[in-house]
Design an enzyme around this catalytic site. Sequence first.
Site, mmCIF file in Angstrom:
data_model
loop_
_atom_site.group_PDB
_atom_site.id
_atom_site.type_symbol
_atom_site.label_atom_id
_atom_site.label_comp_id
_atom_site.label_asym_id
_atom_site.label_seq_id
_atom_site.Cartn_x
_atom_site.Cartn_y
_atom_site.Cartn_z
ATOM 1 N N HIS A 41 -9.731 -5.041 -10.167
ATOM 2 C CA HIS A 41 -8.699 -5.019 -9.183
ATOM 3 C C HIS A 41 -7.594 -4.003 -9.154
ATOM 4 O O HIS A 41 -7.215 -3.420 -8.193
ATOM 5 C CB HIS A 41 -8.438 -6.503 -8.798
ATOM 6 C CG HIS A 41 -7.265 -6.823 -7.593
ATOM 7 N ND1 HIS A 41 -7.307 -6.636 -6.487
ATOM 8 C CD2 HIS A 41 -5.999 -7.207 -8.193
ATOM 9 C CE1 HIS A 41 -6.437 -6.899 -5.876
ATOM 10 N NE2 HIS A 41 -5.474 -7.372 -6.683
ATOM 11 N N HIS A 84 0.673 -4.771 -10.692
ATOM 12 C CA HIS A 84 1.451 -5.569 -9.546
ATOM 13 C C HIS A 84 1.349 -7.155 -9.564
ATOM 14 O O HIS A 84 2.013 -7.920 -9.004
ATOM 15 C CB HIS A 84 0.858 -5.131 -8.194
ATOM 16 C CG HIS A 84 -0.569 -5.363 -7.888
ATOM 17 N ND1 HIS A 84 -1.630 -4.663 -8.257
ATOM 18 C CD2 HIS A 84 -1.042 -6.717 -6.993
ATOM 19 C CE1 HIS A 84 -2.630 -5.384 -8.002
ATOM 20 N NE2 HIS A 84 -2.448 -6.762 -7.248
ATOM 21 N N GLU A 113 3.544 -12.190 -12.109
ATOM 22 C CA GLU A 113 2.645 -13.615 -11.499
ATOM 23 C C GLU A 113 1.754 -14.301 -12.457
ATOM 24 O O GLU A 113 1.859 -15.243 -12.821
ATOM 25 C CB GLU A 113 2.290 -13.734 -10.150
ATOM 26 C CG GLU A 113 1.915 -14.854 -9.669
ATOM 27 C CD GLU A 113 1.230 -15.056 -8.285
ATOM 28 O OE1 GLU A 113 0.348 -13.908 -8.087
ATOM 29 O OE2 GLU A 113 1.279 -15.918 -7.502
ATOM 30 N N ASP A 114 0.767 -13.288 -12.974
ATOM 31 C CA ASP A 114 -0.365 -13.939 -13.963
ATOM 32 C C ASP A 114 -0.207 -13.917 -15.282
ATOM 33 O O ASP A 114 -1.329 -14.333 -15.962
ATOM 34 C CB ASP A 114 -1.644 -13.353 -13.003
ATOM 35 C CG ASP A 114 -1.860 -13.298 -11.690
ATOM 36 O OD1 ASP A 114 -1.361 -14.609 -11.295
ATOM 37 O OD2 ASP A 114 -2.577 -12.942 -11.031
ATOM 38 N N ASP A 125 -3.490 -4.160 -1.926
ATOM 39 C CA ASP A 125 -3.782 -5.179 -2.616
ATOM 40 C C ASP A 125 -4.635 -6.097 -1.759
ATOM 41 O O ASP A 125 -5.657 -6.345 -2.006
ATOM 42 C CB ASP A 125 -2.601 -6.052 -3.055
ATOM 43 C CG ASP A 125 -2.779 -7.307 -3.709
ATOM 44 O OD1 ASP A 125 -3.743 -7.374 -4.465
ATOM 45 O OD2 ASP A 125 -1.966 -8.351 -3.322
ATOM 46 N N ASP A 162 -15.955 8.343 22.278
ATOM 47 C CA ASP A 162 -15.463 8.699 20.785
ATOM 48 C C ASP A 162 -16.319 7.932 19.905
ATOM 49 O O ASP A 162 -15.635 7.491 18.674
ATOM 50 C CB ASP A 162 -13.947 8.486 20.754
ATOM 51 C CG ASP A 162 -13.524 7.097 20.978
ATOM 52 O OD1 ASP A 162 -14.173 6.213 21.638
ATOM 53 O OD2 ASP A 162 -12.361 6.964 20.653
HETATM 54 MN MN MN Z 1 -3.521 -8.375 -6.501
#
Ligand code: MN
Length: 495
Positions: free
Chosen positions: A61, A85, A89-90, A158, A279
């Site tokens: 990721h 990023h 948080e993790d 993300d 188009d």
């Molecule tokens: Mn993420």
Amino acid sequence: MQEYQKDPQGSQGGKSSEGVDISFISRYPEADRLFISRAFELASQAHAQQKRLSGEPYATHLVAVARYLAELGLDPQTIAAGFLHDTLEDTTLTAADLEKEFGSEVAFLVQGVTKIKTIEHAVSGSTTRSREEHLNSIKKMFFAMAEDVRVILIKLMDRLHNLQTIAPLSPENQRRIASETMEIYAPIASRLSLGSIRGQLEDLSFPILYPTEYSWLKGKIKERFADRLRYVEKAKKAVLKHLGESNIPVIEVQSRAKHLYSLYQKMVRDNVDLDKVYDLVAIRIIVPDIKSCYETLGIIHQFYVPLAGRIKDYIAMPKPNGYQSLHTTVFCEKGKIVEIQIRTPEMHRHAELGIASHWAYTEGGKRNTHADHKELEWINQLKEFLKDVKNSESFEALKPDFFKTRIFVFTPKGDVEDLPEGATPIDLAYAIHTNLGHSLRGAKVNGKMVSIDYPLRNGDVVEIIKGKEIKPSRDWLGIVKTNEARRRIKSWFNQ
Ligand code: MN
């Protein structure tokens, strides 16, 4: 599986496994490559024990998000922040760690992305709010985060990768993410003139939100699309030959397939029959300068008759998001109708990368000198976007120095309050409700206890802690920053 962590140069060592190849950083000079790979290494180690729902290593990721940012040509700090990023948080890493390792800019960007996520979770966890309130809160949150557009760009990438890998999520979560994307992220991408990102976000959300319509459209266009692509490939050659004979210095001729959701909208919203979608696959001609654009248009019309009313000069009259090109629809080879778009490389760059192009990496790592000006432009664009927000207070009164004088803070439920700079938890409590102010006993900011005179900062998530008694303190009069709070405290004592 750990191998890539020992290989900061990514694929240059040839050891990287699928999905964690960081060879895309080869476009950066060596010093920046080392900086970026250190971010990759630290992020991979910090997330080493985590897997995505699909069972893949978490690093897949991080690498995808950083790669998309690099494809937008962004600066090394943003790429490093792309890798990092999710660390705040993790993982156990702190903002101080990031600042020490990579400097304050990277730490700031990662903190910005983390704040958006905290608020998103708070908002989607709330059951008492209507869907409209929910979406408004997210829109306002973007406004609060608009101080650095790179935070939004990381968030968009993300979201793009999360949508690409959404399959293991429950249908309910898939629908929530897809509808947020359709209503917030895709329009923001569009506002920022990130045409290709917008198309991808919509096309990924489309089958989740409208599965029946999606299959119907897929079935309908399957063969037509393949035919069309084959035809356009041949037509391209003929067009190129005509332009060559007229000495037009063509840089590139591309074929561009229309995004599926945008096709669906055209057919349903504008009620256009598939036969009249000229188009579906368009031809795009890139020439060096504006003069060549108009010359090219002339040559095209000399050989192919244009359809009346379909010539659009977005060079003289750009679209509101800054998009420029010449569009014409002609009876092309074998009399078939095709849309042709003509533009310079600069216009192309703007159409594809939008606002990101102003943050593009330049030799020596200097920011584009127009960046500050562009930053203001971005804030204006976002203001325009927010004008569409229904039932929300007007942003008309915004001063140019708005961000210097006002802050946005969030309740744990994701409600947004705007306050003057330096406002305290007491001001916030009174802004929410008079009785909440009177019974305030303490406050948590971003999960941590703070004193009641703590100066709140933009993007803080603030929880007001109530006591049993409704009883303000006279001392508060010396602390509060808003007239509203002061008035209510005084009136309590006057009674
Ligand atoms: Mn993420």
